[in-house]
Design a protein around this motif. Structure first.
Motif, short mmCIF file in Angstrom:
data_model
loop_
_atom_site.label_atom_id
_atom_site.label_comp_id
_atom_site.label_asym_id
_atom_site.label_seq_id
_atom_site.Cartn_x
_atom_site.Cartn_y
_atom_site.Cartn_z
N SER A 94 0.83 -1.20 0.00
CA SER A 94 0.00 0.00 0.00
C SER A 94 0.86 1.25 0.00
O SER A 94 0.58 2.21 -0.72
CB SER A 94 -0.93 -0.02 1.22
N ARG A 95 1.93 1.24 0.80
CA ARG A 95 2.83 2.41 0.83
C ARG A 95 3.52 2.60 -0.51
O ARG A 95 3.70 3.74 -0.97
CB ARG A 95 3.86 2.24 1.95
N ALA A 96 3.92 1.51 -1.15
CA ALA A 96 4.59 1.61 -2.45
C ALA A 96 3.65 2.18 -3.50
O ALA A 96 4.07 2.97 -4.36
CB ALA A 96 5.10 0.24 -2.88
N ILE A 97 2.39 1.80 -3.45
CA ILE A 97 1.40 2.33 -4.39
C ILE A 97 1.27 3.84 -4.20
O ILE A 97 1.27 4.61 -5.16
CB ILE A 97 0.05 1.64 -4.19
N ASP A 98 1.19 4.28 -2.94
CA ASP A 98 1.07 5.71 -2.66
C ASP A 98 2.31 6.48 -3.09
O ASP A 98 2.22 7.58 -3.62
CB ASP A 98 0.82 5.94 -1.17
N GLN A 99 3.47 5.87 -2.87
CA GLN A 99 4.72 6.54 -3.24
C GLN A 99 4.80 6.71 -4.75
O GLN A 99 5.22 7.76 -5.24
CB GLN A 99 5.92 5.74 -2.74
N MET A 100 4.39 5.71 -5.48
CA MET A 100 4.46 5.78 -6.93
C MET A 100 3.42 6.73 -7.48
O MET A 100 3.69 7.53 -8.39
CB MET A 100 4.24 4.38 -7.53
N ALA A 101 2.21 6.67 -6.92
CA ALA A 101 1.11 7.46 -7.48
C ALA A 101 0.97 8.82 -6.83
O ALA A 101 0.12 9.61 -7.25
CB ALA A 101 -0.20 6.68 -7.31
N THR A 102 1.78 9.11 -5.81
CA THR A 102 1.67 10.34 -5.01
C THR A 102 0.24 10.55 -4.55
O THR A 102 -0.29 11.66 -4.58
CB THR A 102 2.16 11.58 -5.79
N ALA A 103 -0.42 9.45 -4.17
CA ALA A 103 -1.81 9.52 -3.74
C ALA A 103 -1.89 9.60 -2.22
O ALA A 103 -1.04 9.08 -1.52
CB ALA A 103 -2.58 8.28 -4.22
N GLU A 104 -2.91 10.28 -1.73
CA GLU A 104 -3.14 10.30 -0.30
C GLU A 104 -3.69 8.95 0.13
O GLU A 104 -4.46 8.31 -0.57
CB GLU A 104 -4.12 11.41 0.07
N SER A 105 -3.27 8.52 1.32
CA SER A 105 -3.74 7.24 1.82
C SER A 105 -5.24 7.29 2.04
O SER A 105 -5.79 8.24 2.58
CB SER A 105 -3.03 6.89 3.13
N GLY A 106 -5.94 6.27 1.59
CA GLY A 106 -7.38 6.22 1.72
C GLY A 106 -7.88 4.87 1.26
O GLY A 106 -7.09 4.00 0.88
N PRO A 107 -9.17 4.65 1.26
CA PRO A 107 -9.71 3.33 0.89
C PRO A 107 -9.60 2.99 -0.59
O PRO A 107 -9.59 1.82 -0.95
CB PRO A 107 -11.17 3.42 1.32
N GLU A 108 -9.50 4.01 -1.45
CA GLU A 108 -9.49 3.74 -2.88
C GLU A 108 -8.08 3.45 -3.39
O GLU A 108 -7.08 3.94 -2.85
CB GLU A 108 -10.07 4.93 -3.64
N LEU A 109 -8.00 2.68 -4.46
CA LEU A 109 -6.76 2.48 -5.19
C LEU A 109 -6.66 3.54 -6.29
O LEU A 109 -7.68 4.13 -6.68
CB LEU A 109 -6.72 1.08 -5.79
N PRO A 110 -5.46 3.80 -6.81
CA PRO A 110 -5.32 4.88 -7.81
C PRO A 110 -5.97 4.57 -9.15
O PRO A 110 -6.14 5.47 -9.97
CB PRO A 110 -3.79 5.02 -7.96
N THR A 111 -6.33 3.33 -9.39
CA THR A 111 -7.08 2.99 -10.61
C THR A 111 -8.25 2.10 -10.23
O THR A 111 -8.20 1.37 -9.25
CB THR A 111 -6.20 2.24 -11.64
N ARG A 112 -9.30 2.19 -11.02
CA ARG A 112 -10.49 1.39 -10.74
C ARG A 112 -10.24 -0.08 -11.05
O ARG A 112 -10.80 -0.97 -10.40
CB ARG A 112 -11.68 1.91 -11.55
N LYS A 113 -9.40 -0.34 -12.04
CA LYS A 113 -9.12 -1.73 -12.44
C LYS A 113 -7.75 -2.15 -11.89
O LYS A 113 -6.75 -1.46 -12.11
CB LYS A 113 -9.13 -1.85 -13.96
N LEU A 114 -7.72 -3.27 -11.18
CA LEU A 114 -6.48 -3.81 -10.61
C LEU A 114 -6.18 -5.16 -11.23
O LEU A 114 -7.02 -6.06 -11.22
CB LEU A 114 -6.61 -3.96 -9.09
N GLY A 115 -4.98 -5.31 -11.76
CA GLY A 115 -4.53 -6.61 -12.24
C GLY A 115 -3.62 -7.24 -11.21
O GLY A 115 -2.92 -6.54 -10.46
N PHE A 116 -3.62 -8.55 -11.14
CA PHE A 116 -2.68 -9.23 -10.24
C PHE A 116 -2.36 -10.60 -10.80
O PHE A 116 -3.11 -11.16 -11.61
CB PHE A 116 -3.25 -9.35 -8.81
N SER A 117 -1.22 -11.13 -10.40
CA SER A 117 -0.81 -12.46 -10.85
C SER A 117 -0.13 -13.19 -9.72
O SER A 117 0.44 -12.58 -8.81
CB SER A 117 0.13 -12.37 -12.06
N TYR A 118 -0.20 -14.51 -9.79
CA TYR A 118 0.56 -15.38 -8.89
C TYR A 118 1.43 -16.29 -9.75
O TYR A 118 0.95 -16.91 -10.71
CB TYR A 118 -0.36 -16.24 -8.04
#
Length: 326
Positions: free
Chosen positions: A213-237
């Protein structure tokens, strides 16, 4: 009288060729392979229809990872306008020609069954990674959104309960097979996810969701909150051996997360403490994308235990649609 020779147009891949040759042995090897595939030819880029691989329609994208000097590309292996039904076989034939191991017959059967009668967008693509010495070859096979039966391919039991918890909002998109490591990676996308999904995704990989979560905020310069910086999230395992947790990677649209190409480049350069030289070289030759389009494709973060995630950025190769001037 003087006779004037007809003007010979410059190759439309000239900048791209010079870029590859600036990357040393890795660039030379990849350029030769791309010519063998046919995405490049002696006259320039193949006159293929625009690809869905990139926002610009380029049939090839490069991925740059923090702390990794290797050159990594993902490419179409045939005209995107052609029938993708046999594209997995096309990629496997190229892998075989390169001396790479193919997926097992059982895995190919599963992919074939999953694709079945579904209308495919691209079928399969080829990944190539060269570090100046060794070549890694990767099959990227398109999967339909409902291919939930592929969970059995994951060797780590914790993944299935997490996906069951997320539910139908997690749509399967792709499977990757790395011919060098034999790793299998499965990709999903979730619409409308917020930060409550991070602990769920982090659990099977035994990584910290707070660090992600901190890395996402650092990259996106977003304020911490419940939302992610994009509506669509991709992930892989990525499945490992039975004793190791799977590797988790998160994916975000660079355009929707950070803005236009100039803003993305600024954030990447600020976030990457160690300079990504191959990325810098590419930015030096990139022209502006067509209006409303972006050359940067995805921002990804690979999670690690007790360490910051590894940032990667994918960028479309310098390419211009052969149909733009028609």
């Amino acid at each position: 009288m003087f006779a004037f020779s007809p003007a010979i147009p410059s190759r439309n891949d000239l900048d791209w060729c010079w870029y590859l040759r600036r990357q040393g042995k890795a660039g030379e090897v990849l350029e030769r392979i791309l010519h063998d595939i046919g995405v490049m030819h002696p006259g320039g880029w193949a006159e293929w229809a625009p690809s869905t691989l990139t926002d610009t329609g380029a049939p090839l994208t490069l991925t740059f990872k923090r702390g990794d000097a290797a050159l990594e590309v993902t490419t179409e292996v045939a005209d995107p306008a052609s029938d993708p039904t046999n594209r997995v076989n096309d990629v496997c034939k190229i892998m075989q020609d390169l001396g790479a191991d193919l997926p097992s017959a059982a895995l190919r059967d599963v992919i074939s069954a999953a694709q079945g009668d579904v209308q495919l967008r691209y079928g399969a693509r080829l990944g190539l990674r060269h570090d100046g010495t060794n070549l890694d070859v990767i099959l990227y096979a398109e999967l339909p959104a409902a291919a939930c039966d592929l969970l059995g391919l994951m060797s780590t039991a914790p993944v299935k309960p997490v996906l069951n918890d997320i539910g139908d909002s997690a749509k399967t998109t792709m499977l990757a097979f790395n011919a060098t490591t034999k790793d299998v990676t499965i990709y999903w996308v979730v619409e409308g996810a917020n930060r409550t999904i991070l602990p769920k995704l982090a659990a099977p990989a035994a990584v910290s969701h707070d660090t992600l979560s901190r890395a996402i905020d650092q990259m996106a310069t977003a304020e911490s909150g419940p939302e992610l910086p994009t509506r669509k999230l991709g992930f892989s395992y990525t499945a490992r051996d039975d004793d190791a947790a799977p590797e988790l990677t998160l994916y975000f649209s660079a355009k929707h997360m950070l803005g236009d190409d100039a803003e993305v480049e600024q954030r990447v350069r600020a976030y990457a403490i160690d300079p990504i030289n191959a990325y810098t070289h590419l930015m030096d030759i990139q022209a502006e994308a067509p209006a409303g389009r972006a050359r940067h494709s995805l921002v990804s973060m690979t999670a690690h235990q007790n360490a910051e995630p590894t940032l990667a950025i994918s960028v479309a190769a310098p390419w211009h649609s052969p149909f733009e001037s028609m």
